[in-house]
Design a protein around this motif. Structure first.
Motif, mmCIF file in Angstrom:
data_model
loop_
_atom_site.group_PDB
_atom_site.id
_atom_site.type_symbol
_atom_site.label_atom_id
_atom_site.label_comp_id
_atom_site.label_asym_id
_atom_site.label_seq_id
_atom_site.Cartn_x
_atom_site.Cartn_y
_atom_site.Cartn_z
ATOM 1 N N ASN A 249 -50.199 -16.807 -35.635
ATOM 2 C CA ASN A 249 -49.145 -16.753 -36.650
ATOM 3 C C ASN A 249 -48.485 -18.130 -36.678
ATOM 4 O O ASN A 249 -47.782 -18.512 -35.750
ATOM 5 C CB ASN A 249 -48.129 -15.660 -36.287
ATOM 6 C CG ASN A 249 -47.037 -15.538 -37.342
ATOM 7 O OD1 ASN A 249 -46.982 -16.354 -38.281
ATOM 8 N ND2 ASN A 249 -46.175 -14.551 -37.197
ATOM 9 N N ASN A 250 -48.767 -18.875 -37.761
ATOM 10 C CA ASN A 250 -48.229 -20.238 -37.837
ATOM 11 C C ASN A 250 -46.848 -20.259 -38.500
ATOM 12 O O ASN A 250 -46.329 -21.324 -38.813
ATOM 13 C CB ASN A 250 -49.197 -21.158 -38.589
ATOM 14 C CG ASN A 250 -49.507 -20.652 -39.987
ATOM 15 O OD1 ASN A 250 -48.887 -19.696 -40.461
ATOM 16 N ND2 ASN A 250 -50.466 -21.271 -40.648
ATOM 17 N N GLY A 251 -46.307 -19.068 -38.755
ATOM 18 C CA GLY A 251 -44.980 -19.000 -39.369
ATOM 19 C C GLY A 251 -45.019 -19.289 -40.859
ATOM 20 O O GLY A 251 -43.976 -19.354 -41.508
ATOM 21 N N PRO A 258 -48.823 -10.698 -40.705
ATOM 22 C CA PRO A 258 -49.118 -10.485 -39.285
ATOM 23 C C PRO A 258 -49.137 -9.001 -38.945
ATOM 24 O O PRO A 258 -49.987 -8.549 -38.177
ATOM 25 C CB PRO A 258 -47.964 -11.185 -38.562
ATOM 26 C CG PRO A 258 -47.336 -12.077 -39.564
ATOM 27 C CD PRO A 258 -47.608 -11.504 -40.904
ATOM 28 N N GLU A 259 -48.242 -8.231 -39.573
ATOM 29 C CA GLU A 259 -48.184 -6.787 -39.285
ATOM 30 C C GLU A 259 -49.467 -6.092 -39.713
ATOM 31 O O GLU A 259 -50.014 -5.257 -38.993
ATOM 32 C CB GLU A 259 -46.985 -6.131 -39.994
ATOM 33 C CG GLU A 259 -45.630 -6.499 -39.425
ATOM 34 C CD GLU A 259 -45.117 -7.856 -39.906
ATOM 35 O OE1 GLU A 259 -45.800 -8.490 -40.731
ATOM 36 O OE2 GLU A 259 -44.039 -8.289 -39.453
ATOM 37 N N ARG A 262 -52.304 -6.839 -37.343
ATOM 38 C CA ARG A 262 -52.155 -6.137 -36.064
ATOM 39 C C ARG A 262 -52.403 -4.634 -36.229
ATOM 40 O O ARG A 262 -53.018 -4.002 -35.377
ATOM 41 C CB ARG A 262 -50.761 -6.382 -35.485
ATOM 42 C CG ARG A 262 -50.616 -7.832 -35.067
ATOM 43 C CD ARG A 262 -49.213 -8.167 -34.722
ATOM 44 N NE ARG A 262 -48.950 -7.968 -33.310
ATOM 45 C CZ ARG A 262 -47.780 -8.265 -32.740
ATOM 46 N NH1 ARG A 262 -46.796 -8.725 -33.467
ATOM 47 N NH2 ARG A 262 -47.615 -8.096 -31.463
ATOM 48 N N TYR A 275 -52.596 -12.061 -29.985
ATOM 49 C CA TYR A 275 -51.665 -12.502 -31.031
ATOM 50 C C TYR A 275 -50.867 -13.697 -30.530
ATOM 51 O O TYR A 275 -50.192 -13.609 -29.510
ATOM 52 C CB TYR A 275 -50.735 -11.332 -31.380
ATOM 53 C CG TYR A 275 -49.666 -11.667 -32.374
ATOM 54 C CD1 TYR A 275 -49.971 -11.865 -33.709
ATOM 55 C CD2 TYR A 275 -48.336 -11.766 -31.984
ATOM 56 C CE1 TYR A 275 -48.978 -12.167 -34.634
ATOM 57 C CE2 TYR A 275 -47.333 -12.070 -32.898
ATOM 58 C CZ TYR A 275 -47.670 -12.267 -34.223
ATOM 59 O OH TYR A 275 -46.691 -12.568 -35.128
ATOM 60 N N GLU A 276 -50.965 -14.811 -31.227
ATOM 61 C CA GLU A 276 -50.280 -16.029 -30.798
ATOM 62 C C GLU A 276 -49.192 -16.356 -31.808
ATOM 63 O O GLU A 276 -49.494 -16.758 -32.937
ATOM 64 C CB GLU A 276 -51.269 -17.211 -30.763
ATOM 65 C CG GLU A 276 -52.440 -17.027 -29.831
ATOM 66 C CD GLU A 276 -52.060 -17.249 -28.371
ATOM 67 O OE1 GLU A 276 -51.089 -18.000 -28.113
ATOM 68 O OE2 GLU A 276 -52.732 -16.670 -27.497
ATOM 69 N N ASP A 277 -47.941 -16.153 -31.427
ATOM 70 C CA ASP A 277 -46.878 -16.492 -32.362
ATOM 71 C C ASP A 277 -46.448 -17.943 -32.128
ATOM 72 O O ASP A 277 -45.734 -18.243 -31.177
ATOM 73 C CB ASP A 277 -45.690 -15.547 -32.190
ATOM 74 C CG ASP A 277 -44.676 -15.764 -33.305
ATOM 75 O OD1 ASP A 277 -44.847 -16.733 -34.089
ATOM 76 O OD2 ASP A 277 -43.728 -14.979 -33.412
ATOM 77 N N THR A 279 -44.918 -19.809 -34.513
ATOM 78 C CA THR A 279 -43.996 -20.140 -35.599
ATOM 79 C C THR A 279 -43.090 -21.329 -35.269
ATOM 80 O O THR A 279 -42.997 -22.292 -36.033
ATOM 81 C CB THR A 279 -43.102 -18.908 -35.908
ATOM 82 O OG1 THR A 279 -43.971 -17.824 -36.219
ATOM 83 C CG2 THR A 279 -42.175 -19.161 -37.072
ATOM 84 N N ARG A 280 -42.457 -21.256 -34.103
ATOM 85 C CA ARG A 280 -41.486 -22.298 -33.742
ATOM 86 C C ARG A 280 -42.145 -23.664 -33.666
ATOM 87 O O ARG A 280 -41.590 -24.654 -34.153
ATOM 88 C CB ARG A 280 -40.878 -21.997 -32.389
ATOM 89 C CG ARG A 280 -39.733 -21.042 -32.485
ATOM 90 C CD ARG A 280 -39.409 -20.574 -31.101
ATOM 91 N NE ARG A 280 -38.171 -19.843 -31.121
ATOM 92 C CZ ARG A 280 -37.138 -20.123 -30.336
ATOM 93 N NH1 ARG A 280 -37.198 -21.126 -29.495
ATOM 94 N NH2 ARG A 280 -36.058 -19.397 -30.395
#
Ligand code: XMP
Length: 513
Positions: A249-251, A258-259, A262, A275-277, A279-280
């Protein structure tokens, strides 16, 4: 091995269309370059051979010519356009520049209804032509079976050798009964069955993947797009928990993306999903960056970095799965004047760095996009994924003009969700190539309630396209535009103006950055 038809490519922009039409007849087809040695073709044991059209003239010194031994393989041959001129050239006929070039719609009159190619078809057919040269003397043993206004040899046959030639293009939509002509060739002349179905393909691919992978592990980068999703579902069917799908998830994803991934892959398919978040990280790297190319580069580099680190955490894997499709692997024929050769996406750059030492698993390598969608349905993927519109790798960053911030992304995501929702509600969403919202870095004065506002502007983009290379803007109904505009200005805080993009490609591009 599948029963198959080999198509020799002489540089026609329609070669892939021929291959798809043959497959729609449930017969597997392979495209090979025009100079493929006859022995190599023979080794594939094809049931028949099709010679494509092409931009050249057979009598030019540089004309692409096949290995003459293909005419002695003892299999049926169908020459289309340039292909029929090759039959003439190699088998003792004569080809000359036509007095009148024949482009566009024409009428074909079948003079020998006993010819198998025209079985169950009327004697007058609308066909589509695109040729300058034509046969002026038939090759030995051939007879004319159909004529057109401008060509006495519009269709020819050598009944004993099962060689056929068509001056027109049966593969294009402008020859409405053309698919039946091709069907007659592959079924009635070549004797092929109807085995090429996605159900059959699933069984075959599952076996192949199991044989290739053995007890090893496979990693797959899941984007949520059609290709990687179908590849994930197929490989998971074959090897279950030996597959790890990494979803970054690159934001910069749309609402609920993403939901959905998943839900579908984690909860329904039970795929091992990592799952790799990130975003930040992505947003911090994009801070203060305005220039579109810079944004794209940062996103591309950051993705590789995040993905590489994620593969290390996923544990030891020998294989990397990719959703490569057939059009990416067909060896293209560099023939002057061939527009198909120029049509190459500028987006599919690089891939993963070489230092990532994986062996590749590419289970969609021999499929066209429409077949991948059929396969997705066969595997039970929801329409939301199977019919998903193309979405750029850099995501909403190229639809959020200027600097990308979390606040702007939130506004864009909500507005985009309304556009998609309303398009789906009126049944238009899946009929357009892409429909989406773009956040413009333009503030204007508005009045909402009794208050003066000074907020952002949203553009709506809807385009029709075949391949993303050219596109027309879609004339969406006014009442739909009105509804979208009303909902956005009422429901999305931060927006007080909605505009509609009336630009085709060219001169515009589909994305705004
Ligand atoms: P443009 O904006 O060049 O886009 O007219 C043509 C098609 O490509 C998509 N697109 C991308 N796809 N990575 C992708 O995988 C990208 O960086 C990218 N940029 C644009 C765009 O959505 C359209 O379908």
């Amino acid at each position: 091995m599948n029963e198959q038809i080999v198509i020799l490519d002489f540089g026609s922009q329609y070669t892939q269309v021929i291959a798809r039409r043959v497959r729609e007849c449930r017969v597997y087809s392979t495209i090979l370059p025009f100079h493929t040695p006859a022995a190599k073709i023979d080794a594939l044991a094809p049931s028949g051979l099709i010679l494509s059209g092409g931009p050249s003239s057979v009598y030019e010194p540089e004309a692409p010519l096949p290995d003459p031994a293909i005419f002695n393989l003892d299999i049926p041959i169908l020459g289309i356009c340039y292909g029929v001129q090759l039959l003439g050239h190699f088998l003792g006929g004569k080809v000359e520049p036509g007095q009148k070039r024949e482009y566009g719609k024409g009428t074909l009159t079948v003079c020998d209804p006993a010819c198998v190619l025209f079985r169950k078809l009327p004697t007058q057919l609308q066909v589509w032509n695109s040729h300058g040269d034509k046969l002026t003397r038939l090759p030995k043993g051939f007879r004319p079976v159909a004529t057109s206004d401008n060509a006495p040899f519009a269709a020819i046959e050598h009944r004993a050798r099962k060689f056929f030639g068509l001056q027109f293009h049966p593969e294009v939509a402008h020859t409405p009964r053309g698919k039946e002509i091709l069907s007659n060739f592959v079924h009635e002349v070549c004797g092929c069955g109807r085995d090429w179905t996605m159900r059959h393909y699933v069984d075959q691919a599952v076996e192949e993947i199991r044989a290739r992978v053995g007890k090893e592990h496979v990693i797959l980068g899941l984007s949520g797009g059609v290709d990687s999703s179908v590849a994930a579902a197929l490989i998971h069917k074959a090897i279950g928990s030996q597959l790890t799908a990494i979803f970054v998830n690159n934001g910069l994803l749309r609402a609920r993306e993403p939901e959905v991934v998943r839900e579908v892959f984690g909860r329904n398919f039970h795929v091992k999903l990592q799952y790799e978040d990130a975003t930040r990280l992505f947003l911090s790297r994009l801070k203060g960056v305005v220039e579109p190319e810079k944004k794209r580069k940062i996103i591309g580099r950051t993705f590789i970095e995040v993905f590489e680190a994620a593969t290390k955490r996923a544990g030891k894997a020998r294989f990397l799965a990719q959703g490569t499709l057939y059009p990416d692997v067909i060896e293209s024929v560099p023939i002057a004047g061939n527009p198909a050769a120029l049509i190459k996406s500028h987006h599919n750059v690089g891939g993963l760095p070489k230092r990532m030492k994986f062996e590749l698993v590419e289970p969609l390598r021999c499929l066209f996009k429409d077949e991948v969608r059929q396969l997705g349905k066969e595997l039970g993927l929801p329409d939301e994924i199977v019919w998903r519109q193309p979405f750029p790798g850099p995501g909403l960053a190229v639809r959020c003009l200027g600097e990308v911030t979390a606040e702007k992304l939130k506004v864009l995501r909500r507005a985009d969700a309304i556009v998609v929702e309303e398009m789906k509600a009126c049944g238009l969403y899946y009929k357009t190539w892409q429909t989406f919202a773009v956040l413009l870095p333009v503030r204007s004065v508005g009045v909402q309630g009794d208050e003066r506002t000074y907020d952002w502007t949203l553009a709506i983009r809807a385009v029709e396209s075949q391949d993303g290379m050219t596109a027309d803007w879609v004339k969406l109904p006014y009442d739909l535009l009105e509804k979208i505009s009303l909902r956005i200005t009422n429901e999305v805080k931060g927006l007080n103006r909605v505009v509609f993009d009336l630009t085709s490609k060219p001169p515009g591009t589909i994305e705004w950055e």
